[in-house]
Scaffold this active site. Structure first.
Site, PDB file in Angstrom:
ATOM      1  N   VAL A 335       0.807  -0.981   0.015  1.00 16.07           N
ATOM      2  CA  VAL A 335       0.084   0.009  -0.051  1.00 16.07           C
ATOM      3  C   VAL A 335       0.882   1.381   0.026  1.00 16.07           C
ATOM      4  O   VAL A 335       1.804   1.325   0.518  1.00 16.07           O
ATOM      5  CB  VAL A 335      -0.998  -0.143   1.094  1.00 16.07           C
ATOM      6  N   ASP A 336       0.357   2.094  -0.746  1.00 11.17           N
ATOM      7  CA  ASP A 336       0.956   3.624  -0.715  1.00 11.17           C
ATOM      8  C   ASP A 336       0.587   4.305   0.633  1.00 11.17           C
ATOM      9  O   ASP A 336      -0.564   3.835   1.230  1.00 11.17           O
ATOM     10  CB  ASP A 336       0.557   4.331  -1.901  1.00 11.17           C
TER      11      ASP A 336
END
Length: 669
Positions: A335-336
């Protein structure tokens, strides 16, 4: 078309009529005092003739009714078999057709009628189930608005929705469907966006907010400037994507199709060899019926359509069967940080004064003057804070030079201003301030992004900005683990201290900080080399290389992005983090159902074949068990239409209120 004509053209007309004829045959036999002969030997014709004259008439009428039942149920089956043969395909219908025709030839009308009747019931069940599992698509089509009220020549006019022009003002009143995609130009209202995002609680809309076609006003009055109409709306793109996705085959389904291509001829050869070796025509015909892989063929498609339909109803678009199946194998999620784990809108949190002759307002004024010409995302919270305090910069710096990874240098009113990290000060020979350095480290440890401000070689203060962790970020990570994801990884371009602060607060398993786009790609590739099936969640811009490399690319908040809807492997229409674990959980449930269905189908065929050779399994009994397995497979897949226990999540509005209330959750962007 009247109701009767519609019924005759429906799925259940053939099995109902055939079933009625079978019951009539039994009734005639019992009323005539005779017993319907189910002896499978060719001598049945001769034996029947030895009965009394009255009995012969009864048996003849019963046989005709049974033959009629076989013809009614078998006509379409034979027709489909012939059509398949013209395309050089040996289908399941051919197995049933040969078996039924063979039963008629040897005089066993009951078996012919029973086999075709049961098979037609199976067809009706399959058709009805596929229609039901596609109900999510039908629901989406149903919410498409037909009319719109627009302002033309100063008057309200109701016109077909597709005739609205881009840029036109559309009026949305309480209870009405929004007919176009657009931006609110005036008014306030509450919009139910469940058909698009899957969120059950209406969203408040005011000027500049985006609205989508097919959503429903639950209060208020909106004037909407149309930006997308007809096929160019988010709803139309969703319908198109779901339609394509439900028809797309998974790898397992493609394998089953190839398997059936060889399996069906193999069954025919087996039946022929068994008949020749045993001189038993009935055995050969029974093997044809028993060997039908009907449950096997439908086992995968019905699960895929049900799974994708369930997801679409909940605001999750899955690109197709292959991606659904791959999602069921996800073991690592990358995930960013910004916009995924955090709200994505950093705010100024601290202003520390180092020069005793200045105030916090003076430091903020200098920082804002330098950032006025900056493109960096962290410039915005400083400028917004300056505006709120009434010290917005007048004009722009005479010169501004970004220093990658360090900060910016700007010339304002013939003064050089530096704003950035200690490395920037060192590069420009500015004497370090112990207080500024210690404070910057303290801010960073708290998960904020500090920036030291210096004017003409003198440090005057430190400003810190922070993004806010979503209140459901930690819950999302926990739910991902519950869904079978063994590793949740953060990939961010932010500093290590900031990333670790967020990672520890949310329960992230592995943290990679200070990454460039190509570094994120390398991190995803490394996870794949470790044997993980990787899903990447990002914004599609600086995360594009990693999204393309990951096994599954996930776009969040895709409702406003036509590109995300068309290109993402999984598009989460709303901005609800809980949709991510929900989508993976649903995919894993679907793959489990697919495997269960395959086992049920194959086990049924094996057991029936064993029963035939062991004795005791007739054509009609075999077909009954076979269609029973089809029904079991269908019912098993239909379970996917129900939500799992984590099918709902904290609505966005509640999440935002909770987020703003938790100042302690502030972290850096």
């Amino acid at each position: 078309m009247n109701r009767l004509q519609k019924w005759f053209r429906g799925n259940w007309a053939v099995p109902v009529i055939s079933g009625f004829l079978i019951l009539a045959s039994f009734a005639v036999t019992n009323l005539g005092g005779g017993v319907l002969n189910t002896d499978l030997s060719p001598r049945w014709w001769i034996d029947a003739g030895a009965h009394a004259h009255h009995g012969t008439e009864v048996f003849t009428l019963a046989n005709l009714l049974m033959l009629a039942a076989a013809v009614v149920a078998g006509y379409n089956i034979v027709l489909q078999a012939v059509r398949a043969l013209t395309t050089k395909m040996i289908s399941i219908d051919l197995l049933v057709s040969v078996a039924a025709i063979g039963a008629v030839i040897i005089g066993n009308f009951w078996e012919a009628a029973a086999v075709t009747f049961l098979f037609s019931i199976g067809h009706a069940l399959e058709a009805g189930t596929m229609n039901k599992t596609r109900s999510a698509l039908a629901e989406l089509v149903a919410v498409a608005p037909d009319t719109a009220i627009v302002m033309r020549e100063g008057a309200q006019r109701e016109i077909p929705a597709h005739q609205v022009s881009k840029g036109e003002i559309v009026l949305v009143k309480n209870g009405a469907k929004v007919p176009v995609d657009g931006v609110v130009s005036d008014g306030t209202g509450s919009i139910d966006e469940a058909s698009i995002t899957g969120e059950s609680i209406p969203v408040e809309k005011t000027a500049t907010d985006q609205v989508f076609a097919g959503t429903i006003s639950r209060g208020g009055f909106l004037q909407v400037e149309a930006t997308g109409i007809g096929a160019d709306t988010t709803l139309a793109r969703i319908i198109h994507r779901v339609e394509e996705a439900q028809d797309a085959k998974a790898k397992t389904q493609a394998f089953i199709d190839r398997f059936s291509t060889w399996y069906t001829p193999a069954v025919m050869i087996l039946a022929l060899v068994a008949g020749l070796l045993t001189q038993d025509v009935v055995l050969a015909l029974t093997l044809l019926v028993i060997g039908c892989p009907g449950a096997l063929v439908i086992s995968i498609p019905v699960a895929i359509v049900a799974g994708i339909g369930r997801a679409a109803r909940n605001g999750i678009l899955i690109k197709g069967g292959e991606y659904l199946e791959t999602s069921g194998k996800i073991s690592a999620v990358a995930v960013d940080k910004t916009g995924t784990l955090t709200e994505g809108r950093p705010e100024l949190t601290d202003v520390l004064v180092v020069d005793a002759s200045l105030t916090e307002l003076d430091v903020l004024t200098v920082a804002a003057a330098a950032e006025a010409g900056s493109e960096h995302p962290l410039a915005r919270p400083i400028l917004e804070a300056a505006y709120e305090q009434g010290v917005s910069p007048q004009g722009f710096p005479q010169k501004i030079a970004p220093v990658v990874g360090k900060g910016i240098v700007a010339d304002v009113d013939e003064r050089q201003i530096l704003i950035g990290n200690p490395a920037l000060l060192e590069q420009y020979g500015v004497t370090q301030s112990p207080l500024a350095t210690e404070s910057a480290e303290m801010f960073a440890a708290a998960g904020k992004t500090p920036m030291i401000v210096a004017v003409e070689q003198t440090v005057i203060g430190v400003v810190a900005v922070a993004d806010t962790i979503r209140t459901d970020a930690a819950d999302m990570v926990a739910r991902l683990h519950e869904a079978g994801v063994t590793k949740v990884v953060m990939l961010t371009g932010d500093t290590r201290l900031v990333a670790e602060s967020i990672g520890h607060a949310t329960g992230i398993d592995e943290i990679h900080a200070s990454l460039l786009p190509e570094d994120k790609l390398d991190a995803v590739t490394k996870l794949q080399r470790e044997g993980h099936t990787v899903a990447m969640v990002g914004d599609g811009v600086n995360d594009a290389p990693a999204l393309a490399t990951a096994d599954i690319g996930v776009a969040m908040g895709a409702a406003g992005s036509g590109v995300a809807i068309e290109t993402a492997d999984i598009a989460l229409m709303g901005d609800n983090l809980m949709k991510l674990p929900e989508s993976i959980s649903l995919a894993k449930r679907t793959t489990r159902v697919m495997k269960q269905n395959i086992v049920i189908a194959l086990a049924t065929v094996v057991l029936l074949l064993a029963g035939v050779f062991a004795g005791g399994v007739t054509m009609s009994l075999g077909m009954l068990v076979h269609e029973g397995s089809v029904l079991v497979v269908i019912l098993n897949a239909m379970r996917l239409m129900r939500n799992d226990k984590h099918g709902t999540a904290l609505p966005k509005q509640q999440r935002n209120v909770a987020t703003r209330a938790e100042d302690s959750a502030s972290v850096a962007s």
